[in-house]
Design a protein around this motif. Sequence first.
Motif, PDB file in Angstrom:
ATOM      1  N   ARG A 510      48.083  40.893  40.699  1.00  0.00           N
ATOM      2  CA  ARG A 510      48.673  39.648  41.178  1.00  0.00           C
ATOM      3  C   ARG A 510      47.805  38.893  42.186  1.00  0.00           C
ATOM      4  NH1 ARG A 510      53.805  38.722  41.334  1.00  0.00           N
ATOM      5  NH2 ARG A 510      52.964  36.617  41.559  1.00  0.00           N
ATOM      6  N   PHE A 511      47.075  39.583  43.031  1.00  0.00           N
ATOM      7  CA  PHE A 511      46.367  38.897  44.118  1.00  0.00           C
ATOM      8  C   PHE A 511      44.969  38.408  43.735  1.00  0.00           C
ATOM      9  CE2 PHE A 511      49.600  40.621  46.970  1.00  0.00           C
ATOM     10  CZ  PHE A 511      49.723  39.604  47.901  1.00  0.00           C
ATOM     11  N   TRP A 512      44.417  38.933  42.658  1.00  0.00           N
ATOM     12  CA  TRP A 512      43.055  38.529  42.316  1.00  0.00           C
ATOM     13  C   TRP A 512      43.054  37.104  41.775  1.00  0.00           C
ATOM     14  CZ3 TRP A 512      38.424  39.568  43.617  1.00  0.00           C
ATOM     15  CH2 TRP A 512      37.337  39.100  42.860  1.00  0.00           C
ATOM     16  N   ASN A 513      42.214  36.249  42.389  1.00  0.00           N
ATOM     17  CA  ASN A 513      42.065  34.855  41.984  1.00  0.00           C
ATOM     18  C   ASN A 513      40.753  34.740  41.217  1.00  0.00           C
ATOM     19  OD1 ASN A 513      41.556  32.102  41.810  1.00  0.00           O
ATOM     20  ND2 ASN A 513      42.347  31.645  43.856  1.00  0.00           N
ATOM     21  N   GLU A 514      40.851  34.768  39.906  1.00  0.00           N
ATOM     22  CA  GLU A 514      39.664  34.793  39.066  1.00  0.00           C
ATOM     23  C   GLU A 514      38.819  33.539  39.263  1.00  0.00           C
ATOM     24  OE1 GLU A 514      36.962  36.492  36.826  1.00  0.00           O
ATOM     25  OE2 GLU A 514      38.902  37.482  37.096  1.00  0.00           O
ATOM     26  N   GLY A 515      39.482  32.403  39.438  1.00  0.00           N
ATOM     27  CA  GLY A 515      38.752  31.145  39.570  1.00  0.00           C
ATOM     28  C   GLY A 515      37.858  31.100  40.790  1.00  0.00           C
ATOM     29  N   ARG A 516      38.306  31.706  41.890  1.00  0.00           N
ATOM     30  CA  ARG A 516      37.533  31.672  43.137  1.00  0.00           C
ATOM     31  C   ARG A 516      36.769  32.967  43.386  1.00  0.00           C
ATOM     32  NH1 ARG A 516      39.792  28.136  48.076  1.00  0.00           N
ATOM     33  NH2 ARG A 516      39.772  26.146  46.991  1.00  0.00           N
ATOM     34  N   GLY A 517      37.069  33.990  42.619  1.00  0.00           N
ATOM     35  CA  GLY A 517      36.378  35.251  42.807  1.00  0.00           C
ATOM     36  C   GLY A 517      36.725  35.933  44.107  1.00  0.00           C
ATOM     37  N   CYS A 518      37.954  35.749  44.568  1.00  0.00           N
ATOM     38  CA  CYS A 518      38.426  36.413  45.789  1.00  0.00           C
ATOM     39  C   CYS A 518      39.942  36.561  45.677  1.00  0.00           C
ATOM     40  CB  CYS A 518      38.001  35.640  47.030  1.00  0.00           C
ATOM     41  SG  CYS A 518      38.636  33.946  47.108  1.00  0.00           S
ATOM     42  N   LEU A 519      40.621  36.758  46.775  1.00  0.00           N
ATOM     43  CA  LEU A 519      42.049  37.041  46.751  1.00  0.00           C
ATOM     44  C   LEU A 519      42.874  35.847  47.208  1.00  0.00           C
ATOM     45  CD1 LEU A 519      42.024  40.646  48.295  1.00  0.00           C
ATOM     46  CD2 LEU A 519      42.148  40.018  45.878  1.00  0.00           C
ATOM     47  N   TYR A 520      44.048  35.703  46.596  1.00  0.00           N
ATOM     48  CA  TYR A 520      45.020  34.742  47.107  1.00  0.00           C
ATOM     49  C   TYR A 520      45.452  35.178  48.504  1.00  0.00           C
ATOM     50  CZ  TYR A 520      45.664  32.641  42.470  1.00  0.00           C
ATOM     51  OH  TYR A 520      45.483  31.982  41.293  1.00  0.00           O
ATOM     52  N   ASP A 521      45.790  34.211  49.333  1.00  0.00           N
ATOM     53  CA  ASP A 521      46.282  34.539  50.673  1.00  0.00           C
ATOM     54  C   ASP A 521      47.752  34.933  50.630  1.00  0.00           C
ATOM     55  OD1 ASP A 521      45.676  34.655  53.557  1.00  0.00           O
ATOM     56  OD2 ASP A 521      47.227  33.116  53.690  1.00  0.00           O
ATOM     57  N   VAL A 522      48.536  34.229  49.846  1.00  0.00           N
ATOM     58  CA  VAL A 522      49.960  34.529  49.667  1.00  0.00           C
ATOM     59  C   VAL A 522      50.295  34.302  48.200  1.00  0.00           C
ATOM     60  CG1 VAL A 522      52.332  33.921  50.313  1.00  0.00           C
ATOM     61  CG2 VAL A 522      50.516  33.795  52.036  1.00  0.00           C
ATOM     62  N   ILE A 523      51.095  35.191  47.612  1.00  0.00           N
ATOM     63  CA  ILE A 523      51.628  34.957  46.274  1.00  0.00           C
ATOM     64  C   ILE A 523      53.152  34.901  46.358  1.00  0.00           C
ATOM     65  CG2 ILE A 523      49.667  36.052  45.134  1.00  0.00           C
ATOM     66  CD1 ILE A 523      51.512  38.475  44.594  1.00  0.00           C
ATOM     67  N   ASP A 524      53.732  34.299  45.341  1.00  0.00           N
ATOM     68  CA  ASP A 524      55.191  34.141  45.287  1.00  0.00           C
ATOM     69  C   ASP A 524      55.714  33.478  46.554  1.00  0.00           C
ATOM     70  OD1 ASP A 524      54.996  35.412  42.878  1.00  0.00           O
ATOM     71  OD2 ASP A 524      55.826  37.327  43.561  1.00  0.00           O
ATOM     72  N   GLY A 551      35.462  47.592  42.317  1.00  0.00           N
ATOM     73  CA  GLY A 551      34.589  46.633  41.663  1.00  0.00           C
ATOM     74  C   GLY A 551      34.708  45.215  42.184  1.00  0.00           C
ATOM     75  N   ARG A 552      35.753  44.933  42.960  1.00  0.00           N
ATOM     76  CA  ARG A 552      35.957  43.590  43.491  1.00  0.00           C
ATOM     77  C   ARG A 552      35.621  43.472  44.984  1.00  0.00           C
ATOM     78  NH1 ARG A 552      41.777  42.675  40.357  1.00  0.00           N
ATOM     79  NH2 ARG A 552      40.882  41.941  38.381  1.00  0.00           N
ATOM     80  N   TRP A 553      35.235  44.554  45.604  1.00  0.00           N
ATOM     81  CA  TRP A 553      34.943  44.520  47.033  1.00  0.00           C
ATOM     82  C   TRP A 553      33.830  43.529  47.361  1.00  0.00           C
ATOM     83  CZ3 TRP A 553      34.672  50.341  48.919  1.00  0.00           C
ATOM     84  CH2 TRP A 553      35.951  50.913  48.790  1.00  0.00           C
ATOM     85  N   GLU A 554      32.748  43.611  46.616  1.00  0.00           N
ATOM     86  CA  GLU A 554      31.581  42.798  46.951  1.00  0.00           C
ATOM     87  C   GLU A 554      31.899  41.314  46.892  1.00  0.00           C
ATOM     88  OE1 GLU A 554      26.782  42.611  46.051  1.00  0.00           O
ATOM     89  OE2 GLU A 554      28.100  43.763  44.722  1.00  0.00           O
ATOM     90  N   ALA A 555      32.673  40.914  45.899  1.00  0.00           N
ATOM     91  CA  ALA A 555      33.015  39.494  45.772  1.00  0.00           C
ATOM     92  C   ALA A 555      33.815  39.017  46.975  1.00  0.00           C
ATOM     93  CB  ALA A 555      33.803  39.261  44.481  1.00  0.00           C
TER      94      ALA A 555
END
Length: 684
Positions: A510-524, A551-555
Amino acid sequence: MPEIVRTLGRDALTSARDAALTREWLVPNGLGGYASASVSGAVTRRYHGLLTAALPAPLGRVVMLSQLNDVLILPDGTERRLTSHDPGQDGAVGAGYVTEFRLESGLPLWRYEVDGVVLEKQVVMPHRQNIVHVTYRVVKAAHPVSIRLRPVLAFRTLESAVDQPLARDYRVVAQGHEYEVWAGPDLPVLRMTIEGAPMPLTLDGGARRDLHYPVEAERGYESRGSLWTPGYFGGPLHPGQSITFVASTESWRRVEALPPADVLKFEHERRRRLVRMAHPSLRQGAMAELVLAADSFVFVPAGRVADQMRARAEGDEVRTVIAGYHWFTDWGRDTMISLEGLTLTTGRHVEAGWILRTFAHYIRRGLIPNMFPDGKDEGLYHTADATLWFFHALNRYVRTTGDRHTLRIILPRLVDVIEHHRRGTDYGIKMDTADGLLRQGKEGYQLTWMDAKVEDWVVTPRRGKAVEINALWYNALRLTASWLEEEEGSQAASPYRAMAETVRASFNARFWNEGRGCLYDVIDGEHGDDDAIRPNQIFAVSLDNPVLDRGRWEAVVNTVRERLVTPVGLRSLAPGHPDYKAKYFGDLRARDAAYHQGTVWGWLIGPFVDAWLKLHPDDLAGARKLLEGYLPHLDEAGIGTISEIFDAEPPFTPRGCIAQAWSVAEVVRCWAATDLAPMAKAAE
């Protein structure tokens, strides 16, 4: 051990306009009280005072003695005002009388040169006493001189506006050379005397004096208030002679228990001992200063008498952490984030245990207090993350000390915390049964660390499922499962391990933001998913049990490094966002609009260093470089300590509190964590 000295010479004090007004010094007393003012001597804030006493509820902290106006009288009768007590007047710095300001083991000392006379002044507070000593020593003079010291009194609670003193009428009682000022039956008595020479108090009828507080004007508050003075102390001073002005709300027996020379000697010894206890990389230079700065935040809450009696009845002690000077009290979130740097890294393990057991006692409906208002016995519980930080702090404590006894005492309460969060507790804090993620939010409340609020306006409400709350939630579940397995076996741990796995899967989906290559700050959230680039996502990597897939840490780390990292911490919002504010200034509404909308927070460098070292475990030197920007800051704002926040763009002007617990704690902790000495020794 080398002396711990920070020196500001005349050039540093006059190199920029108002340099001596905008730099401030602080001497805490270990009770929450303190002495503080600008380096020039001017009182520029309502919080400044030579004696701000920490008193039992309902008073709390009270500015008793605002100033000590000091005048040197030369043999020919010429008068020279030593320090600038009114920001609107030219004083010592402007007139060139002060040639040096320095901190000796964190204690302020001024050196004045006036027409061939060299005079030094030093301020110290006996530890855990509401007493202040101001000592004057004639270092050099061809002939005797005289001094006149005029105490200027406030009798105002710390948060009161400057035009609202507690007292309207004062009464002075004298017995020999001991003087007491009475201001009413519900107020403490201020006791004053001069040690070292018979200098009587000359009563000149009492007078009220108006004072302008420029920092309060800048912050949009009442900026002109009335102070009162009963008269002045005065008398001759001979070359080599010292006298000490003493002010106190303690009994005369306590005031007279130690002569001023012993007070200063014992306080220096106490401070040297603190440095010797700290991690080896912190025992000299700027880091030794920060060890002493860390000491200013660990205190006994003098106002909460019932808590002290309860703890002592149980064979324990009450300790907590003051979040920042001058206006913060003890906050649960700040305490738990700061605990490792303030106490474990500095070798104060026993006090760390006291702090954890103190807060465990305050758990209500699965929450620890967000904060304790000044002068109150009860805490406020409107926080979604402070309790989850408690798990983190306890883990670091047990890992450092091996104290399983404290873990066994607290563990049942932590299981109860998890169950309250699972079923739902106050302020809409509840696990979503569909995905295991933690939701929080209630109209009109700011429950995360991004907690700015002006009247009914919650600036960054973040209602929904916040990224750092769920990173902390996962960490808490994993820690609880591991502790239960160690103490009670796998069957007791199994439900919490299963909850953690559900959270991990849901978080990564849910939190992975593929478009930005990082995490959403808040979901829902109230308006869907918030893709603002904020530092909160770093906790998904930095915590002991990272919830984010490897695998997503570096991004995530690279996004934070490129958009948010500055020399003095992390921006709270990336430039380019419509709500981004480059500067934190103006009245309360303007400041809070910027508080978490770009403003740099010093403490956030800690989790970024942790995340960086998880990705680059051998790059201790690179991680250490992230801390070096704080070193020049020790000469500005609060001298020898670290501010709460900074502007988001160069020159990263320090703002907010001049001394903030988690800013100091995280720099101290990370400096020790990036110590290159063990690696160099191993290479030999």
